[in-house]
Design a protein around this motif. Sequence first.
Motif, mmCIF file in Angstrom:
data_model
loop_
_atom_site.group_PDB
_atom_site.id
_atom_site.type_symbol
_atom_site.label_atom_id
_atom_site.label_comp_id
_atom_site.label_asym_id
_atom_site.label_seq_id
_atom_site.Cartn_x
_atom_site.Cartn_y
_atom_site.Cartn_z
ATOM 1 N N SER A 186 -5.977 -0.060 2.741
ATOM 2 C CA SER A 186 -6.006 -1.520 2.632
ATOM 3 C C SER A 186 -7.320 -2.038 3.209
ATOM 4 O O SER A 186 -7.740 -1.634 4.291
ATOM 5 N N GLU A 227 -2.537 -5.514 5.942
ATOM 6 C CA GLU A 227 -1.933 -6.441 4.981
ATOM 7 C C GLU A 227 -1.501 -7.735 5.668
ATOM 8 O O GLU A 227 -1.699 -8.828 5.147
ATOM 9 N N ARG A 235 -2.117 0.397 7.807
ATOM 10 C CA ARG A 235 -2.126 -0.309 6.520
ATOM 11 C C ARG A 235 -1.308 -1.595 6.562
ATOM 12 O O ARG A 235 -1.739 -2.623 6.052
ATOM 13 N N ASN A 292 0.831 -1.210 0.000
ATOM 14 C CA ASN A 292 0.000 0.000 0.000
ATOM 15 C C ASN A 292 0.863 1.257 0.000
ATOM 16 O O ASN A 292 0.559 2.232 -0.694
#
Length: 437
Positions: free
Chosen positions: A146, A199, A195, A125
């Motif tokens: 994300s 992930e 983010r 990201n």
Amino acid sequence: MKITVAGTGYVGLVTGVCLASKGHQVTCLDVDEEKVKVMQKGKSPIYEPGLSELMQEYMGNLTFTTDYANAYKDAEVIFIGVGTPEKSDGSANLSYVYQVAKQIAQTAEKDCVVVLKSTVPIGTNDKIEQYIHDKQVHKCKIYVASNPEFLAQGTAVRDTLYASRIVIGTDEEYPAEVLVRVYEKFDAPKLKVGRRSAEMIKYASNDFLALKISYVNEIANLCETVGADVEEVTLGMGYDKRIGDYFLHAGIGYGGSCFPKDTKALSWLASFNDKEIRTVKAAIEVNDNQKLKLIKKAKKYYEDFLFLNVAVLGCTFKPGTDDLREAPSLINVPLLLEDGAHVRIWDPVGTENFKKQVPSEKIQYCQSIEDTIRGADICLIFTEWEEICNFDVNKYKQLMKHPIVLDGRNCYTLDQFEGTGVTYSSIGRKTVNDIEE
């Protein structure tokens, strides 16, 4: 809200249709013109229960196009749901993600939030955000967030509409607020994290489930050796709330678009950073070996398969989908053919895809289970389709030349085969009516 979804595979199309069902105006974008024409008629190009019906019901909120410039120009939110296939070294191929990011940078004209729905390595990201800003043409603010998916093929619509959780990964407050509005009508816990944490949540979740499957398959293999019954064992395990009873079903390994790819990607990422996740590496190895379990069992009854009639029931990696990615059948059927077997296959939805994956004139595709097993010397079950689970097991004795059934998905109870004269061997349980007894 005005939303564009890039990619109309399992993730992209299901996401787009489900968002449309909540009142959003959704444009679904794809590069395949023929695929888009199919969707414009209200038909789903992929087999996924409930998806076509939901598409048709909310066509008024859906637009399907190949025109990315118009699709991105004034969208408030852009979901990226394109594929991230496995590369030869096990890492994720992000070329499709970057292609979409470049198009967004060139065409977006108003402030928007770009949301990575695709499964991407940790830190992607950040890189995509910088990439977009470096190539951005128009003066507008483009945020990147994300929002990993947790859907399973065969139950993707339900998993999206009734999600266990919605993970919102942002490093700024505004994109988080936008995604909360996007999912306002979804009754699910909304978890706001950074983010990189978002992930990692995706990879950590999928790889944990893969570990659980591989673990129970190793326990099942040991059960066969020591005379225990894996279904009794997992029943006892499942009562422990710390373990739970999900993903404790023994079989011939996991497949599909997520677990194989995501375990290898996380293992590669760790190795690339001079780390090692030994449990994940072990799960990959166990799963690869488990896919050959039925072939090894079959060798107990036949030294080779030359001129044998082999019935194959199910070729998709799981029921409820026509997806063959990493399916055990893709490994086993070619081995049978190489060994000289005559193979007959039945699957309710997967045969057309299988023909493309394993083109061979030596394979006969049948319209019923009865036709598939008629005159067969041995039967191998690779997918637990409902039609197989509900099949009258006495027909194996009536129709097969040599009634030997090797069940890679434990579709039946052992009691069903008592007194039938059918040799039934499954995973992690005793063999019923074993020829050698």
